[in-house]
Design an enzyme around this catalytic site. Structure first.
Site, PDB file in Angstrom:
ATOM      1  CG  HIS A 113      -9.949  26.294  12.861  1.00  0.00           C
ATOM      2  ND1 HIS A 113      -9.911  25.040  13.431  1.00  0.00           N
ATOM      3  CD2 HIS A 113      -8.663  26.713  12.836  1.00  0.00           C
ATOM      4  CE1 HIS A 113      -8.670  24.723  13.738  1.00  0.00           C
ATOM      5  NE2 HIS A 113      -7.896  25.694  13.380  1.00  0.00           N
TER       6      HIS A 113
ATOM      7  CE1 TYR B 189      -2.248  27.879  20.723  1.00  0.00           C
ATOM      8  CE2 TYR B 189      -1.545  26.728  18.752  1.00  0.00           C
ATOM      9  CZ  TYR B 189      -2.467  26.928  19.748  1.00  0.00           C
ATOM     10  OH  TYR B 189      -3.619  26.181  19.782  1.00  0.00           O
TER      11      TYR B 189
ATOM     12  CB  THR C 254      -5.351  21.506  19.436  1.00  0.00           C
ATOM     13  OG1 THR C 254      -6.171  22.612  19.865  1.00  0.00           O
ATOM     14  CG2 THR C 254      -5.723  21.102  18.024  1.00  0.00           C
TER      15      THR C 254
END
Length: 790
Positions: free
Chosen positions: A474, A590, A603
Site C-alpha cells: 500500500h 472512515y 487520499t
C-alpha cells in the site's frame, strides 16, 4: 543442458598457430535486437517526454513561431518591439558572424523565448482554471452559467488538437491547499458531536480551543511554508509516517487485494491464463514507461487526475529497515520471479528484443508447474519474513541476505517486474457455495502467509482453475492505481489476446527458450528459526481474519439514481444503519476519498457518521416515525454526506490537515493534548469504494458477465469492521467485509446480513406500498451458540 549451450555467445580455442574464435550467430542476433529495442525505447521515452513537457503546445508550434519571426525580417515589421534587435546586438562573437546570420539567430532565440512564455502562460492559465471547484458543489444535472463558461475555458486550454499523454497535465495540476485552522477545528468538532456525550464534547471543545488559541498558528505557518515549497504538503509525510515507519506486519494490516472477473473464467488452464495476464501486464508496463496511456479524466470527462503514483507500479519493492522502510524503484528490469510449491524461479520476459509471447509465457509457467524438485532448506516459508514484523525482517536481511547466493537471489526478487505465485488450490466465486468469496478473499489477502512476497509492489496470484487476483503493497500507491492496471489487463486478456478452443494461449511456441532457473539459497538453521517465528506470527494474524463477501443483487446503481440520490451516499447511510443495528452504538467512520485533482494527491477522510446520519438511523429504528419523516431525514443526511465528500476531494478535509499539524508539532517538540487525542481515536468502521470502469474498455451493458468483483482489505480496528464495496454496473453491488474472530462483538457474516437488510429498508422508503413486503424479504441469520458464522 540445452539452455546452457544457448547461453554461450562465443567459444574460443587456443592453438599453437593462434586462437580459433567461433561466434554464435543466434546470440549475436539477440544482442543486436536487444540493443535496437533499448535505443528505440529511449527514443520514444524522450519524444513522449518532450510532448508531455510542452503540452498543451506541440513541438511543431515552435517551428510556426520561428517561421513567423523569420518572416518579419523580410516584411520589416518588428513584432518583438525591438527585442530582436537588442538580442542581435548582444550576441557573442559578433565579429565572426555576418549581420544576416545574427538577425536569423536573434529571430530564432526570440521565437523560442516567446514560445516558452506562451507554454507557461497556457499552463498556469490551466492551473488557475483547475483550482476552481465550484462545479463540484452544484446539484447533479444542473450547471450554472459560470460553470459552463469555466468548462469551455478548461477544454480550450487542455486540448490542442492532439492526443494528450499520461503525464501531459501533471505540471498544470494545482497544489493541495492548506485549510484554515478555524475551519478544520470547526468541522472536526461537528464530526464528533454525535459520538460524544455532553461532558465528553465539552472537554474536547476546551482542548480544541486551547490548541487554536495557543499553538495552532505557529504550526500552521510551517505547514503553509511547506505547501509553497513541496508539490504536496501531505503525501510524503503520509507515505513515511502512515506506511513506511510502521513496524507491525504489513500483511492484512496494510496490504489489500483485488479479485478477478466475478462470473467469467476465460480459460481453466492455469499456465495459459497466467501467460495471457503477464503478457497484458508487460504491454501495460511498456505504455506506462513511455507515458502513452491516456490521462485519467474525471468530473465531466475534463478534469485530469494526478498520475504520479503510477510511476512506481513495476520493479518496485518495499525494503525493510530497523526504524523505517524505504520504497525501492528500479527501471528496465526484464525478469519475473515465480513461486510454486516452495520454490522460487526466475523467468526472463524478453527474447530477441521483444516481450515473450503469451504462448511462450504459458510454456515457461507450465515448465514450472511440471517441475517436481523439492524446496531447498529454509526455502519453503522464506517469504514469511515479509509477512511478519518489520524489525526482525530488517535485521535478518542484513545478517543473512547481504552477501553470497542469498544476496543474488534476493536481488532477483526485489528487482523483478513483479512477483507471481502459482497456487495449487482453486479459488473464485461459486454460486453453489455461500462462502466461496470468503475463502477467495482470505487467499488473496494473506494466502498461507509464505506464498506471497508482501513487500513487492504487487503479487499476481494464479489458481489452478484459471482464476487470478492481486495482492498489493500500500505504501507506493492507492487501490485506484492498481485497479487502473487491472482493468486494462482483464480487458486485454479477454477481448484482445484470447485463447484457443483447447484453452491455450494463441500463437506458436518457441521451445528453444531456456528453462526458468531456480533461485539458490543457503539458509542456516538460525535463519530458519527466524523464518518460522515470522510465519507463526503471521499465521496468528491470518487465522484471526473473519471475512465475508456479500453480493447484493436486489438492485444497484440504476435504481438508486432513480431515487435521485448519490449511490455512495445511499450505501454509506446503509452502512451507518447496519452498524447501529449490529453494535447498538454509533462509531467514528472512515471513508476514503481521493485528492488526485491536486499534484501528488492521494487520499482524504470523509467522516461519514454525521449528526444528520445519526438522526436518520434513529428515525429508521423508531417505530413511531413515518415513512415521510424517514425519507426527509435520509435526503438531508445524503446531502450532508455529499457535501462532506466534496470538501474532502477539494482539499478542505479534516484529517490530513490535523495529521500534518501533528507531524510539525513532533518536529518542533510542541506538546498538544488536542492533536494527541485526535490522532489516537479508533476508526471502528473503515470503508472504501473500489472504482470501476476507469478506462471504459469493456461495455458492461453489452457484456454484463465481464465485471470485476472488486477488492478489500483487513480490519483496521481490533473491535471494528473494514468494508470495501464496488458498484458494478446497474444491478450489482459487492461488499467485502472484514473483522476479527478474536473480538466477541463482531461477525462479518452477520454484518453482511445487516447491510443487505439496511439497503432494502432504505430503498423501501421510496416505495411505501412495498415497505412491508420488502423489509420482510431479508432476515438476519442468528448466530448459534454464541459462535460466529463461518
Amino acid at each position: 543442458m540445452a539452455e546452457a549451450h544457448q547461453a554461450v555467445g562465443f567459444q574460443f580455442t587456443v592453438r599453437p598457430d593462434g586462437v580459433d574464435l567461433k561466434l554464435s550467430q543466434d546470440v549475436i542476433k539477440n544482442i543486436y535486437l536487444s540493443g535496437v529495442t533499448a535505443w528505440k525505447k529511449k527514443a520514444i521515452q524522450f519524444k513522449n517526454g518532450v510532448l508531455a513537457g510542452v503540452y498543451p503546445a506541440s513541438p511543431f508550434s515552435w517551428l510556426i513561431v520561428v517561421i513567423a519571426m523569420m518572416s518579419s525580417l523580410y516584411t520589416h515589421v518588428d513584432p518583438s518591439l525591438g527585442m530582436m534587435d537588442a538580442i542581435k546586438e548582444n550576441l557573442p562573437y559578433r565579429s565572426c558572424v555576418s549581420v544576416q546570420t545574427r538577425a536569423v539567430l536573434s529571430a530564432i532565440l526570440f521565437a523560442t523565448g516567446l514560445w516558452l512564455f506562451l507554454i507557461y502562460l497556457l499552463r498556469y492559465t490551466l492551473k488557475a482554471l483547475l483550482s476552481y471547484h465550484g462545479w463540484i458543489f452544484e446539484s447533479h444535472g444542473k450547471m450554472t452559467t459560470s460553470t459552463k463558461m469555466w468548462l469551455v475555458c478548461v477544454r480550450l486550454s487542455m486540448f490542442s488538437g492532439r492526443r494528450p499523454l499520461l503525464y501531459s497535465f501533471q505540471a498544470s495540476l494545482p497544489r493541495l491547499p492548506v485549510p484554515s485552522v478555524d475551519d478544520t477545528i470547526q468541522r472536526y468538532l461537528e464530526s464528533v458531536r454525535p459520538l460524544l456525550d455532553t461532558k465528553q464534547y465539552n472537554h474536547m471543545e476546551i482542548l480544541a480551543n486551547e490548541f487554536k488559541d495557543s499553538k495552532a498558528a505557529q504550526l500552521q505557518r510551517y505547514l503553509v511554508l511547506k505547501s509553497w515549497w513541496a508539490t504536496n504538503y501531505v503525501s510524503d509525510w503520509w507515505e513515511e509516517y502512515i506506511y513506511l515507519r510502521g513496524r507491525a506486519p504489513i500483511m492484512v494490516n496494510s496490504n489489500f487485494y483485488i479479485m478477478d472477473l466475478l462470473y467469467v473464467t476465460p480459460t481453466h488452464r492455469q499456465a495459459a491464463r497466467a501467460g495471457n495476464v503477464v503478457h497484458a501486464m508487460l504491454q501495460y508496463r511498456r505504455k506506462l514507461e513511455r507515458g502513452e496511456h491516456a490521462p485519467v479524466l474525471r468530473a465531466l470527462g475534463t478534469v485530469p487526475m494526478c498520475s504520479t503514483q503510477m510511476e512506481r507500479m513495476f520493479n518496485t519493492t518495499r525494503i525493510p529497515g530497523i526504524e523505517t522502510d524505504i520504497v525501492q524503484h528500479l527501471t528496465d528490469r526484464k525478469h519475473l520471479v515465480v513461486y510454486h510449491k516452495g520454490r522460487f524461479f526466475q523467468v526472463w520476459l524478453y527474447t530477441g528484443g521483444r516481450h515473450l509471447l503469451p504462448s511462450e509465457l504459458e510454456m515457461q509457467f507450465q515448465r514450472i508447474l511440471n517441475d517436481t524438485s523439492e524446496p531447498q532448506q529454509g526455502e519453503l516459508k522464506l517469504a514469511a519474513l515479509t509477512a511478519g514484523s518489520r524489525v526482525p525482517w530488517a535485521r535478518t536481511r542484513i545478517k543473512y541476505f547481504s552477501q553470497g547466493v542469498n544476496k543474488v537471489s534476493l536481488d532477483a526478487i526485489e528487482s523483478a517486474a513483479f512477483f507471481l505465485a502459482l497456487d495449487d488450490e482453486p479459488q473464485g466465486f461459486d454460486p453453489a457455495k455461500t462462502n466461496s468469496l470468503d475463502g477467495y478473499a482470505k487467499s488473496l489477502l494473506h494466502g498461507k502467509c509464505y506464498d506471497r512476497w508482501f513487500d513487492k509492489s504487487f503479487t499476481l496470484i494464479s489458481y489452478p482453475n484459471g482464476k487470478m487476483g492481486v495482492n498489493a503493497e500500500h505504501s507506493w500507491a492507492d487501490a485506484p492505481i492498481v485497479g487502473h492496471m487491472w482493468e486494462y489487463v482483464l480487458a486485454t486478456d479477454c477481448f484482445h489476446l484470447g485463447y484457443t478452443e483447447e484453452g491455450h494461449c494463441k500463437g506458436d511456441v518457441n521451445k528453444g527458450l531456456p528453462h526458468p532457473s531456480r533461485l539458490q539459497w543457503q539458509i542456516p538453521k538460525e535463519c530458519q528459526q527466524i523464518i518460522e517465528t515470522s510465519y507463526l506470527s503471521a499465521k496468528r494474524i491470518a487465522d484471526d481474519v473473519d471475512f465475508h463477501g456479500c453480493l447484493f443483487t436486489e438492485f444497484g446503481k440504476g435504481l438508486i439514481k432513480k431515487c435521485r440520490t448519490s449511490p455512495d451516499a445511499f450505501i454509506q447511510l446503509a452502512l451507518q444503519l447496519a452498524q447501529f443495528r449490529d453494535q447498538s452504538v454509533f462509531c467514528l467512520t472512515y471513508e476514503s476519498s481521493m485528492t488526485r485533482m491536486f499534484r501528488d494527491g492521494r487520499t482524504e477522510t470523509v467522516r461519514s457518521c454525521t449528526a444528520e446520519a445519526v438522526a436518520f438511523v434513529r428515525a429508521m429504528e423508531d417505530a413511531g416515525a413515518t415513512t415521510a419523516q424517514r425519507l426527509a431525514l435520509f435526503r438531508k443526511a445524503s446531502e450532508k454526506h455529499q457535501n462532506m465528500y466534496r470538501l474532502a476531494m477539494t482539499g478542505s478535509g479534516i484529517d490530513r490537515h490535523l495529521f500534518c499539524l501533528y507531524i510539525v508539532s513532533k518536529y518542533l517538540g510542541v506538546d498538544s493534548p488536542f492533536l494527541k487525542k485526535v490522532l489516537s481515536e479508533p476508526w471502528k468502521l473503515s470503508t472504501s469504494q473500489t472504482p470501476q470502469q476507469q478506462l471504459n474498455l469493456v461495455d458492461i451493458n453489452k457484456f454484463p458477465k465481464y465485471v470485476g468483483a472488486g477488492g478489500g482489505f483487513g480490519p483496521v480496528a481490533d473491535d471494528g469492521y473494514g468494508v470495501s464495496y464496488i458498484i458494478v454496473g446497474e444491478n450489482l453491488i459487492t461488499f467485502h467485509i472484514s473483522s476479527k474472530f478474536s473480538c466477541p462483538d463482531t461477525d462479518s457474516y452477520r454484518f453482511g446480513q445487516h447491510i443487505r437488510k439496511a439497503m432494502i429498508d432504505i430503498q423501501a422508503l421510496f416505495k411505501p406500498e412495498n415497505d412491508k413486503k420488502t423489509a420482510e424479504h431479508v432476515k438476519i441469520v442468528p448466530v448459534e451458540n454464541g459462535k460466529k458464522h463461518i
